[in-house]
Design an enzyme around this catalytic site. Structure first.
Site, PDB file in Angstrom:
ATOM      1  N   ASP A 238      22.723  30.671  10.854  1.00 23.89           N
ATOM      2  CA  ASP A 238      22.709  31.097   9.354  1.00 23.89           C
ATOM      3  C   ASP A 238      23.656  31.976   8.602  1.00 23.89           C
ATOM      4  OD1 ASP A 238      20.943  33.085   7.129  1.00 23.89           O
ATOM      5  OD2 ASP A 238      18.960  33.353   8.395  1.00 23.89           O
TER       6      ASP A 238
ATOM      7  N   GLY B 189      27.118  29.825   8.253  1.00 21.41           N
ATOM      8  CA  GLY B 189      27.210  29.043   7.348  1.00 21.41           C
ATOM      9  C   GLY B 189      25.888  28.373   5.870  1.00 21.41           C
TER      10      GLY B 189
ATOM     11  N   PHE C 235      22.664  26.098   4.677  1.00 25.84           N
ATOM     12  CA  PHE C 235      21.840  25.424   5.677  1.00 25.84           C
ATOM     13  C   PHE C 235      21.546  24.424   4.228  1.00 25.84           C
ATOM     14  CE2 PHE C 235      18.357  28.609   5.507  1.00 25.84           C
ATOM     15  CZ  PHE C 235      18.062  28.586   3.928  1.00 25.84           C
TER      16      PHE C 235
ATOM     17  N   HIS D 274       8.721  27.674   2.892  1.00 25.42           N
ATOM     18  CA  HIS D 274       8.506  28.523   1.614  1.00 25.42           C
ATOM     19  C   HIS D 274       9.059  29.509   0.132  1.00 25.42           C
ATOM     20  CE1 HIS D 274       7.422  32.845   3.382  1.00 25.42           C
ATOM     21  NE2 HIS D 274       8.695  32.428   4.163  1.00 25.42           N
TER      22      HIS D 274
END
Length: 340
Positions: A206, A230, A232, A250
């Site tokens: 994360d 980092g 994503f 979502h």
């Protein structure tokens, strides 16, 4: 079918009124959570004046707020006018396992209230209400406010924490290998998975500031985890045997989801497994929590809840084939996909 109210008119009007005044319930809940009223009732029921004295609050006003919440099963008033905890109110205590306190404080913050109020304009413009109110997307806003980012991280951990154990139990994880939890927040799900499966190791991926406050340093997972910071959207930790995405897809529109999924596809070997944990929108008019979450996504983010077919299409475009869908006891399902 006749859609006119007929003799049910008063009941239907009351139903509409209950929906219309729902924000007062949320505001009352926030008020008692911010002031940690439930903590002061751990020893048993108290009269509002005494409860107010202990909490530094105005007793008569506190009584009226608690009386309203008691109509929804949050707190209860006894025959002597004292208020005590209910099972729901217990979760507002800050010192109990699985406390929902920080989650309730977060979800009732002004950013959500302002975003919800913007739905009126969103119906006309299609612009995300949060963006219109704050002049930037939600996650960009968090990067400008370290305190808000911290409240988001702890609030999300509190709200999703009970779900982590359920998800970890619902899926038959492999006996050995490396699990990479992409966008895994503070690591609640990864901790639950590693605790239940002692042959697995894990990577929490994360943002740097989020993994810095991880929850993985417990004896049950000792020596079997590491963190990696980092974005994503750019790249994720390579070399994993199984990748997790819990309540990530979502948050984003299809274009951004494809960026995330393709970053994972570039890191995973053919035949590797991706588990996307998300709600699947059911057809029909029956209530489902995912339909409420979908409106939160509409108001605050650029994401959405999706149907099963929409998930299959999205994952397929990114190079994954949905193998099966595993229901859980929560409102979410585990979508098992294989890299092709």
């Amino acid at each position: 079918m006749d859609a006119t109210p007929g003799t049910d008119h008063p009941a239907l009007t009351a139903q509409l009124g209950d929906i219309a005044m729902g924000f007062f319930y949320a505001s009352a809940l926030r008020a008692v959570a911010v002031h940690r009223v439930a903590d002061h009732l751990a020893g048993g029921p108290l009269q509002p004046d005494e409860l107010g004295r202990r909490a530094g609050l105005h007793g008569p006003t506190l009584r009226r707020v608690l009386r309203l919440l008691a109509t929804r099963g949050v707190f209860q008033e006894d025959g002597q006018g004292a208020f005590g905890l209910t099972p729901s109110a217990e979760l507002l205590r800050t010192d109990v396992p699985g406390s929902a306190h920080s989650g309730m404080v977060w979800i009732t913050e002004e950013v959500f209230q302002r975003s919800a109020a913007g739905l009126e304009d969103a119906l006309r413009t299609g612009v995300t209400p949060f963006d219109a109110a704050y002049g930037m997307p939600f996650f960009d806003y968090l990067r400008t406010d370290a305190e808000a980012q911290a409240r988001f991280d702890t609030g999300m951990a509190a709200m999703s924490g009970p779900e982590d154990e359920i998800v970890a139990e619902a899926y038959a994880f492999p006996a050995t290998g490396t699990v990479v939890d992409v966008g895994g927040g503070r690591g609640g799900l990864l901790r639950a998975v590693l605790t239940r499966n002692p042959g697995l190791s894990g990577v929490l991926f994360d943002q740097e500031q989020t993994v810095a406050t991880h929850l993985l340093d417990v004896k049950e997972t000792a020596g079997r985890w590491r963190t990696d910071g980092g974005s994503f959207f750019e790249a994720v930790t390579p070399g994993g045997d199984l990748y997790l995405l819990k309540h990530i897809l979502h948050d984003w529109n299809d274009e951004d989801c494809l960026r995330i999924l393709r970053a994972i596809r570039a890191a995973i070997v053919p035949g590797g497994t991706l588990l996307a944990v998300d709600a699947i929108l059911p057809p029909g008019n029956d209530p489902h929590f995912a339909k409420m979450v979908d409106i939160i996504m509409l108001a605050c983010l650029r994401g959405r809840e999706r149907t099963e077919e929409e998930f299959r299409s999205l994952l397929g475009e990114a190079g994954f084939r949905v193998n099966r869908i595993v229901p859980t006891e929560t409102f979410s399902s585990i979508i098992e996909a294989v890299a092709v």
